[in-house]
Design an enzyme around this catalytic site. Structure first.
Site, short mmCIF file in Angstrom:
data_model
loop_
_atom_site.label_atom_id
_atom_site.label_comp_id
_atom_site.label_asym_id
_atom_site.label_seq_id
_atom_site.Cartn_x
_atom_site.Cartn_y
_atom_site.Cartn_z
N TYR A 95 43.62 36.71 42.22
CA TYR A 95 44.48 37.18 41.22
C TYR A 95 46.27 38.15 41.59
O TYR A 95 46.63 37.87 40.58
CB TYR A 95 43.50 38.53 40.40
N MET A 96 45.88 38.74 42.36
CA MET A 96 47.01 39.22 42.89
C MET A 96 48.24 37.75 42.98
O MET A 96 49.20 38.45 42.76
CB MET A 96 47.03 39.92 44.35
#
Length: 215
Positions: free
Chosen positions: A130-131
């Site tokens: 996600y990051m």
């Protein structure tokens, strides 16, 4: 301004819909993934359109057409795998940027994640995919021709907002109510001090309008 809200059915998005409905400055057009979500919004008097971030740039452009700004709060969600993170949080976000440029909508406000700009801070994170997606979506937005604001909130809370925040380029990890994230997004639309800027956002002691003016 008429604002196309991408991710209107999400937890932050629902707050943004309410704030834009109540606003004297803005109106909202809510973009959602299916007709059931659209019909719920329409029953509440909200203009809504079905469009999918996994669809084409042209389809997303049609949803944006006629608006003056875009707020992006969409996400694949914590229960999906890295494949959906890639398709929605990265590629879907970039397609929405391309769509905005295609129809001449210049103003674009993005919800990112705290420290997404700093690889070293999330090298061992359990949500690293996600990051990574947020990191590169943000880079694509900065490289675009759009008048962007990237807001990177800390841990998201469902408690009532306070209206007070802290903003900065590299804040320590913290948390913030989703309601205050939504208020910050809406306040940022016309706040020139946020134009072409990206910053972290956590709960704090400064009123949202004052905090954004202090950047």
């Amino acid at each position: 301004m008429k604002v196309l809200l991408i991710g209107a059915n999400g937890q932050i998005g629902k707050h943004v819909v309410h704030l834009l409905q109540e606003s004297k400055e803005h109106t909202v057009k809510a973009m959602v993934r299916d007709e059931a979500q659209m019909n719920v919004l329409k029953e509440k008097g909200v203009e809504a359109v079905v469009s999918n971030l996994e669809g084409s740039v042209d389809e997303i452009a049609e949803a944006i057409r006629g608006c003056d700004a875009v707020i992006f709060t969409a996400g694949s969600g914590g229960h999906t795998g890295p494949d959906k993170t890639l398709l929605v949080d990265l590629d879907g976000a970039v397609k929405s940027m391309e769509a905005a440029e295609k129809v001449g909508v210049d103003r674009y406000v993005m919800v990112s994640a705290i420290h997404a700009n700093n690889r070293e801070s999330w090298s061992n994170s359990p949500i690293k995919p996600y990051m990574v997606a947020k990191h590169f979506a943000d880079k694509a937005l900065i490289a675009s021709k759009l008048n962007y604001t990237i807001i990177r909130p800390g841990g998201l809370l469902n408690e009532a907002g306070t209206g007070n925040i802290s903003v900065g380029e590299n804040l320590q990890q913290g948390s913030i109510p989703r309601e205050d994230v939504a208020r910050t997004l809406v306040t940022a639309i016309n706040e020139e001090n946020t134009f072409k800027r990206s910053f972290d956002l956590v709960a704090g002691d400064t009123a949202i309008g004052d905090a954004l003016k202090s950047l």
